[in-house]
Design a protein around this motif. Structure first.
Motif, PDB file in Angstrom:
ATOM      1  N   SER A   4       0.827  -1.199   0.000  1.00  0.00           N
ATOM      2  CA  SER A   4       0.000   0.000   0.000  1.00  0.00           C
ATOM      3  C   SER A   4       0.863   1.251   0.000  1.00  0.00           C
ATOM      4  O   SER A   4       2.075   1.182   0.168  1.00  0.00           O
ATOM      5  CB  SER A   4      -0.875   0.041   1.257  1.00  0.00           C
ATOM      6  OG  SER A   4      -0.102   0.492   2.347  1.00  0.00           O
ATOM      7  N   ALA A   5       0.206   2.385  -0.168  1.00  0.00           N
ATOM      8  CA  ALA A   5       0.923   3.651  -0.155  1.00  0.00           C
ATOM      9  C   ALA A   5       1.217   4.097   1.278  1.00  0.00           C
ATOM     10  O   ALA A   5       1.544   5.241   1.521  1.00  0.00           O
ATOM     11  CB  ALA A   5       0.114   4.707  -0.890  1.00  0.00           C
ATOM     12  N   GLY A   6       1.096   3.155   2.208  1.00  0.00           N
ATOM     13  CA  GLY A   6       1.510   3.422   3.584  1.00  0.00           C
ATOM     14  C   GLY A   6       0.728   4.527   4.258  1.00  0.00           C
ATOM     15  O   GLY A   6      -0.493   4.471   4.392  1.00  0.00           O
ATOM     16  N   VAL A   7       1.467   5.538   4.703  1.00  0.00           N
ATOM     17  CA  VAL A   7       0.899   6.605   5.521  1.00  0.00           C
ATOM     18  C   VAL A   7      -0.297   7.279   4.848  1.00  0.00           C
ATOM     19  O   VAL A   7      -1.338   7.495   5.478  1.00  0.00           O
ATOM     20  CB  VAL A   7       1.995   7.639   5.849  1.00  0.00           C
ATOM     21  CG1 VAL A   7       1.420   8.806   6.619  1.00  0.00           C
ATOM     22  CG2 VAL A   7       3.121   6.970   6.637  1.00  0.00           C
ATOM     23  N   ASP A   8      -0.153   7.619   3.577  1.00  0.00           N
ATOM     24  CA  ASP A   8      -1.256   8.308   2.887  1.00  0.00           C
ATOM     25  C   ASP A   8      -2.516   7.452   2.862  1.00  0.00           C
ATOM     26  O   ASP A   8      -3.626   7.953   3.055  1.00  0.00           O
ATOM     27  CB  ASP A   8      -0.860   8.627   1.440  1.00  0.00           C
ATOM     28  CG  ASP A   8       0.112   9.789   1.371  1.00  0.00           C
ATOM     29  OD1 ASP A   8       0.122  10.594   2.326  1.00  0.00           O
ATOM     30  OD2 ASP A   8       0.851   9.883   0.384  1.00  0.00           O
ATOM     31  N   TYR A   9      -2.316   6.180   2.596  1.00  0.00           N
ATOM     32  CA  TYR A   9      -3.446   5.258   2.577  1.00  0.00           C
ATOM     33  C   TYR A   9      -4.163   5.273   3.926  1.00  0.00           C
ATOM     34  O   TYR A   9      -5.398   5.360   3.996  1.00  0.00           O
ATOM     35  CB  TYR A   9      -2.952   3.846   2.237  1.00  0.00           C
ATOM     36  CG  TYR A   9      -3.997   2.787   2.452  1.00  0.00           C
ATOM     37  CD1 TYR A   9      -5.012   2.587   1.514  1.00  0.00           C
ATOM     38  CD2 TYR A   9      -3.974   1.980   3.591  1.00  0.00           C
ATOM     39  CE1 TYR A   9      -5.987   1.617   1.720  1.00  0.00           C
ATOM     40  CE2 TYR A   9      -4.943   1.009   3.805  1.00  0.00           C
ATOM     41  CZ  TYR A   9      -5.951   0.841   2.867  1.00  0.00           C
ATOM     42  OH  TYR A   9      -6.900  -0.107   3.069  1.00  0.00           O
ATOM     43  N   LEU A  10      -3.387   5.213   5.006  1.00  0.00           N
ATOM     44  CA  LEU A  10      -3.988   5.181   6.339  1.00  0.00           C
ATOM     45  C   LEU A  10      -4.726   6.482   6.649  1.00  0.00           C
ATOM     46  O   LEU A  10      -5.831   6.474   7.196  1.00  0.00           O
ATOM     47  CB  LEU A  10      -2.914   4.918   7.402  1.00  0.00           C
ATOM     48  CG  LEU A  10      -2.295   3.517   7.347  1.00  0.00           C
ATOM     49  CD1 LEU A  10      -1.054   3.452   8.232  1.00  0.00           C
ATOM     50  CD2 LEU A  10      -3.299   2.448   7.767  1.00  0.00           C
ATOM     51  N   ASP A  11      -4.111   7.604   6.277  1.00  0.00           N
ATOM     52  CA  ASP A  11      -4.788   8.885   6.525  1.00  0.00           C
ATOM     53  C   ASP A  11      -6.072   8.999   5.712  1.00  0.00           C
ATOM     54  O   ASP A  11      -7.060   9.565   6.190  1.00  0.00           O
ATOM     55  CB  ASP A  11      -3.840  10.051   6.175  1.00  0.00           C
ATOM     56  CG  ASP A  11      -3.027  10.495   7.378  1.00  0.00           C
ATOM     57  OD1 ASP A  11      -3.600  10.640   8.465  1.00  0.00           O
ATOM     58  OD2 ASP A  11      -1.802  10.693   7.239  1.00  0.00           O
ATOM     59  N   GLU A  12      -6.023   8.458   4.508  1.00  0.00           N
ATOM     60  CA  GLU A  12      -7.207   8.560   3.648  1.00  0.00           C
ATOM     61  C   GLU A  12      -8.349   7.692   4.198  1.00  0.00           C
ATOM     62  O   GLU A  12      -9.497   8.133   4.257  1.00  0.00           O
ATOM     63  CB  GLU A  12      -6.833   8.125   2.223  1.00  0.00           C
ATOM     64  CG  GLU A  12      -7.807   8.646   1.183  1.00  0.00           C
ATOM     65  CD  GLU A  12      -7.455   8.146  -0.222  1.00  0.00           C
ATOM     66  OE1 GLU A  12      -6.309   7.640  -0.411  1.00  0.00           O
ATOM     67  OE2 GLU A  12      -8.327   8.235  -1.102  1.00  0.00           O
ATOM     68  N   THR A  13      -8.035   6.474   4.600  1.00  0.00           N
ATOM     69  CA  THR A  13      -9.098   5.608   5.128  1.00  0.00           C
ATOM     70  C   THR A  13      -9.703   6.219   6.401  1.00  0.00           C
ATOM     71  O   THR A  13     -10.898   6.093   6.637  1.00  0.00           O
ATOM     72  CB  THR A  13      -8.583   4.198   5.467  1.00  0.00           C
ATOM     73  OG1 THR A  13      -7.542   4.283   6.428  1.00  0.00           O
ATOM     74  CG2 THR A  13      -8.074   3.482   4.225  1.00  0.00           C
ATOM     75  N   ALA A  14      -8.865   6.881   7.192  1.00  0.00           N
ATOM     76  CA  ALA A  14      -9.380   7.465   8.437  1.00  0.00           C
ATOM     77  C   ALA A  14     -10.538   8.412   8.147  1.00  0.00           C
ATOM     78  O   ALA A  14     -11.547   8.426   8.848  1.00  0.00           O
ATOM     79  CB  ALA A  14      -8.264   8.199   9.179  1.00  0.00           C
ATOM     80  N   LEU A  15     -10.377   9.198   7.097  1.00  0.00           N
ATOM     81  CA  LEU A  15     -11.415  10.190   6.818  1.00  0.00           C
ATOM     82  C   LEU A  15     -12.565   9.630   5.983  1.00  0.00           C
ATOM     83  O   LEU A  15     -13.695  10.096   6.075  1.00  0.00           O
ATOM     84  CB  LEU A  15     -10.797  11.430   6.163  1.00  0.00           C
ATOM     85  CG  LEU A  15      -9.819  12.190   7.083  1.00  0.00           C
ATOM     86  CD1 LEU A  15      -9.231  13.397   6.370  1.00  0.00           C
ATOM     87  CD2 LEU A  15     -10.516  12.643   8.368  1.00  0.00           C
ATOM     88  N   LYS A  16     -12.280   8.600   5.173  1.00  0.00           N
ATOM     89  CA  LYS A  16     -13.330   8.096   4.266  1.00  0.00           C
ATOM     90  C   LYS A  16     -14.166   6.961   4.831  1.00  0.00           C
ATOM     91  O   LYS A  16     -15.295   6.743   4.402  1.00  0.00           O
ATOM     92  CB  LYS A  16     -12.680   7.614   2.966  1.00  0.00           C
ATOM     93  CG  LYS A  16     -12.303   8.746   2.033  1.00  0.00           C
ATOM     94  CD  LYS A  16     -12.363   8.300   0.582  1.00  0.00           C
ATOM     95  CE  LYS A  16     -11.900   9.427  -0.343  1.00  0.00           C
ATOM     96  NZ  LYS A  16     -11.317   8.899  -1.580  1.00  0.00           N
ATOM     97  N   TYR A  17     -13.606   6.181   5.733  1.00  0.00           N
ATOM     98  CA  TYR A  17     -14.330   4.989   6.199  1.00  0.00           C
ATOM     99  C   TYR A  17     -15.383   5.360   7.238  1.00  0.00           C
ATOM    100  O   TYR A  17     -15.293   4.956   8.387  1.00  0.00           O
ATOM    101  CB  TYR A  17     -13.337   3.962   6.756  1.00  0.00           C
ATOM    102  CG  TYR A  17     -12.616   3.165   5.687  1.00  0.00           C
ATOM    103  CD1 TYR A  17     -12.499   3.641   4.393  1.00  0.00           C
ATOM    104  CD2 TYR A  17     -12.040   1.919   5.961  1.00  0.00           C
ATOM    105  CE1 TYR A  17     -11.835   2.923   3.409  1.00  0.00           C
ATOM    106  CE2 TYR A  17     -11.378   1.188   4.976  1.00  0.00           C
ATOM    107  CZ  TYR A  17     -11.277   1.707   3.704  1.00  0.00           C
ATOM    108  OH  TYR A  17     -10.619   0.980   2.736  1.00  0.00           O
TER     109      TYR A  17
END
Lengths: 367, 367, 367, 367
Positions: free
Chosen positions: C318-331
């Motif tokens: 995965s794209a690591g940090v960005d992926y995690l930050d993105e899921t935090a706001l979208k999920y």
């Protein structure tokens, strides 16, 4: 390798069978209770590993300085683990009294007091037997670890073998501290004694100033004479503690080692900025932090038990809350480190370090 | 309105002058020390306001149920404030001993013990005088609040006026609890006594089962008889506590009120699911949570002091760490609530509620 | 039963074999890494159990009010678990980058992304597929759970079977919310619509006042017209959201259900003091608290990863940090509950509740 | 001196007059709101002092190593302050939406965005202007600090004077880092370049191994070529980042300084055990910790706002929650420190340090 094989998730998630041995018959409350204890055991295992690593490091002679930062990290990691352990009690507190009672009474005599790893940690760190608080019917903490019919359990064996695993962390750290060079590049009787004498002179001067200030505030003559007596006691205690004359029954070797340990801690804390002392001082601070973490965990444990079930007799037969509060204050290990703390002086009145140049260095380019 | 006027930032940021009265001459350490205490005072002010609001609510008769959730929120807010206060000690612990000593000795006799608001909070909540731990030279905690030459200070006046501000929160909450209808829609002597009798019968049956289990585990005959004696004591204590016979010197009115308070708490906690009891039970739980928060704050305070300066005499002349640890365990206010907790039974063996229909209702559409 | 058998300590402590399968060859760092993940999996198991219990409760029709407090406790317990999970990252952060890299590279493609239980929790709670952030090479999150050679693993099976486990928690809670009686003892189309109309009238009046205030502050004519446009958009959005006209593609039934859910949440939050609404409102608040806990956990996860290894490609590709930050706001799951929050009005301008008496009751004795 | 005079309690407790200027007319909720902000301002003041002390230290040339531990403590203290600030949001969350709305609408345009000290901290630490997220109507963050009618307020003056207070903390730390001696006792172009070349060779070898492993897992040919491309990009980026060729528009001096800073951080983190590097490495780690603390504070702020009032327009006219989430990720200051973190290698494959003896020393007695 997959995550689930690496973490061994499936095996792990099958260990919450509880009293029934059948998860589907259990309440969430009992699963929570088991889970919290399993989480604690996992953390304690890691804490033990870290304490062993640190102990093994300090038993070297000399201890390679390059490894001191690793020891500090071990102590800080243990402290962090206990900090998490403290906040875990909040999860337990989502149990109401009634939820917990539903399965608690069937647990007798199972008790967190039977956690072998907590006992191992105490033993490995160096808790002395005479500090232990006797617990209900048990003659000793080892009795509680025996299986049915008094058979030695795996828990018993764990602690027994740890009792034979020497030196303790405390002894190893103290040996290393006792070799600290004070007032010069190498450790010497003279340097140590000279430092203690200078320090005590400053301490006396400071106490005199504080005494005067306190006399000024004191109201009556009786109060004044009490205040004076207190300060004189304080000065005498400082001297007898630092020269390890506080326990007259100790033999000369023990006294000398104690004095050297206390002098080392006093030296490291007093001249904490000197770069060469930096990691040694971090060792002392992180040991204090680790022990504080354990005390806070015991006190928080007492509060959780009191909140969830009140002051009843514990499942292990102990006096419950009182027992926990008592152990929190009595189970001290690094008493010399705590003792020195009460004697430190403010920087401006410290005697100057002799041979200060031996404790300096600079990272940055000088050119 | 601008943020800075609303928050009064400029005035606020001018209050850290310290001993010198001149900020530019102060170390960051002293500013930290002052800041932490100012933050505490700000929180305590809010905690006081919340406690007053809750007290004023419970002094109404009857207490409008629509307002019970507001009282719960006040108690939980105070608990949250103390939770923050606990973690604030981590900021103080960024002070080394030497940093702190630099200005500490000049503070004598200034001491956190002189925080009027902490005393006010204790007084308002209902801490009884005979529980107070005497502190060093002070005859009473009020002495410590006098100004130079024994003149009454603003701090002294604050606490004095709080001593006259009645009822205490405890008394107000207890009055309301004592009116709880048990076994039916209205409060009655008969309902209360009937409930206590049924409950004690269940308690006895349960103790018998637990006794049997404990006897099974007991090793020797001596142990067995000790265990039996312990359980019998437990049963007697339960009865005398619930019927408020534990203090024979109390007059009949006091006893009856105590019995009614204890019966009410027992009833609310035992049948906690009944919707009509829900908010009353939340009140009890949140009071417990609030008091636990204050105990944890006192214990953490002791640990911080011990870590930063060790076990020396406090600036206020107190025995320092020991004093703090002692007050943490002794300064209990809602002792009846804690006492009941130790008697609760698991749901399956509770007697059935009589007139259960009086305690039900449903939000959802029934049609 | 003994503690060690009950907690299954010995089996538990044998599951940290790591890559080597031999604990004695592992560093403490790798043991820490495994331990943290095992602790997480234990907590997630409990969170799943609690979510299932709550879902099962809300699928009843009618939901017995006596059980609402149990649902609230489940949600708050999950929130508490995530709060602990957040602070666990501090333990991971005792790893330096180098410590972690030592074993991390051999883990590929093992990844926390392969935690079946996290996926199960998302699925069970009701995360919609179209909100998922695609992850590197995986076509779908299910692909990542396949074993070597694409064989379905136990992890895959877990999530697959959870995908078939209906209704989701969200759907069950929404069904129950949609039956809330508004303006009277039973749910009705008329009561709901009448309430929404009255509420929107108050909302409009309030917006007009706020608009005027904002116009006063606005500087230029352009600014003023922008401000006016923003407020008009806000009013239109409020109406179309509450009447569920915000998604014109939805069918009439879906719209009606959405409207009823949103109206119910608006009603419960607006008249939160009414005793009969109290537990329903606590349900809404605790669902919000639970979801907030999960978002905070995702964001804290991103920060931990960034701190320990920086912004590199994750082990799972995965794209690591960005992926995690993105899921935090979208999920986001309970979007309607969050949506209503932005429309609430202050108490003094709320329309009066019709049939208020239907929502009252009193615990205390009235006599 | 008395506690109350020292802490200036009476003056402090008079600053919560709120909108009315009359405390007795205020709700506890508004007092809470003001209190939280005042607590924040007090902490920010201290954080500013610590940041200034650290900056002043690093502007020295050379920086006395004896003071590095003081800088580390400043950074850790700021981190601890932000950790407390994060958990303070829990107190704010005891406000319900309705409680807050009661006074919120009258605050416009007062907004936390008008906190001069937050702006000062950003400016002093070295946040670059081009990273700032524009906020609603404001042309710049300075506009928001003007008083009515555009008059310069005290808040405006504070930030303006901070904008002139040079160097920033970042610049001061970077200057010091750029002087780090790499591969020998003094800083030199040759040592730096030689180290970077050796490191990049190791990095390449490692990437090749990881690439092979990833290829093994890749399914299709397309996937495989994507994976290969990704690794090649990674290797190129590593080189251009370390030699500061990532921004071709920069002039030669800027590039050289960037390269030296990045090389220094890489060196310190790669050989972290070497005693002489220990404090320098602690500086880097504690700066990272401090910045992480600020990011977590911004993200938690967004979550609190979303929970209390949902996604509405902020009082300052901002886009509220989205704005806060965006600033959390964009407002990065020490980007080079974070960048290096993503390039670190595991210890066994690091090139050997040349002139290692220059970085060693030992506290303990050698005799």
């Amino acid at each position: 390798m997959n995550y689930w094989d690496y973490i061994r998730v499936e095996e792990l998630l099958k260990l919450q069978g509880g009293l029934e041995g059948d998860e589907s018959k259990m309440t969430n409350h009992e699963v929570l209770f088991i889970t919290v204890h399993q989480v604690y055991e996992l953390w304690f295992k890691l804490a033990l590993r870290e304490a062993i690593s640190a102990r093994d490091l300090f038993r070297k002679n000399p201890v390679p300085d390059v490894e001191l930062s690793a020891a500090v990290r071990s102590f800080k990691r243990i402290a962090t683990i206990f900090e998490q352990a403290v906040s875990h009690f909040k999860v337990v507190e989502t149990l109401t009294t009634r939820d917990y009672l539903d399965f608690r009474d069937q647990l007798i005599p199972a008790s967190g007091f039977q956690s072998a790893q907590v006992r191992e940690l105490e033993v490995l760190l160096g808790l002395e037997d005479n500090r232990r608080v006797p617990l209900g019917k048990e003659k000793s903490f080892m009795e509680a670890l025996k299986g049915e019919g008094g058979k030695p359990s795996r828990a018993f064996q764990r602690v027994e073998s740890r009792l034979g695993d020497k030196p303790t962390l405390k002894d190893a750290v103290y040996e290393w501290l006792a070799r600290t060079p004070i007032y010069g590049g190498v450790h010497s009787e003279e340097g140590t004694v000279e430092f203690l004498r200078s320090f005590l002179a400053s301490h006396k001067k400071d106490a005199a100033v504080r005494l005067e200030r306190a006399m000024h505030v004191a109201g009556t003559a009786v109060e004044a004479s009490e205040v004076r007596a207190r300060y004189e006691r304080e000065m005498q205690n400082a001297e007898s503690f630092l020269f390890a004359e506080d326990d007259p029954t100790a033999d000369a070797d023990t006294k000398r080692r104690r004095r050297d340990v206390r002098a080392a801690v006093l030296f490291l804390e007093s001249y904490r900025e000197l770069p060469r002392l930096a990691w040694a001082r971090e060792v002392v601070d992180s040991v204090i932090e680790m022990e504080q973490g354990m005390i806070l965990w015991r006190q928080r444990h007492a509060r959780m038990v009191e909140r969830v079930i009140g002051r009843r007799v514990g499942t292990g037969g102990s006096a419950g809350v009182d027992y926990l509060d008592e152990t929190a204050l009595k189970y001290r290990i690094f008493v010399d480190l705590w003792g020195v703390r009460a004697l430190l002086l403010r920087a401006p009145i410290l005697p100057a370090v002799e041979h200060e140049e031996a404790y300096r260095f600079r990272v940055e380019d000088r050119s």
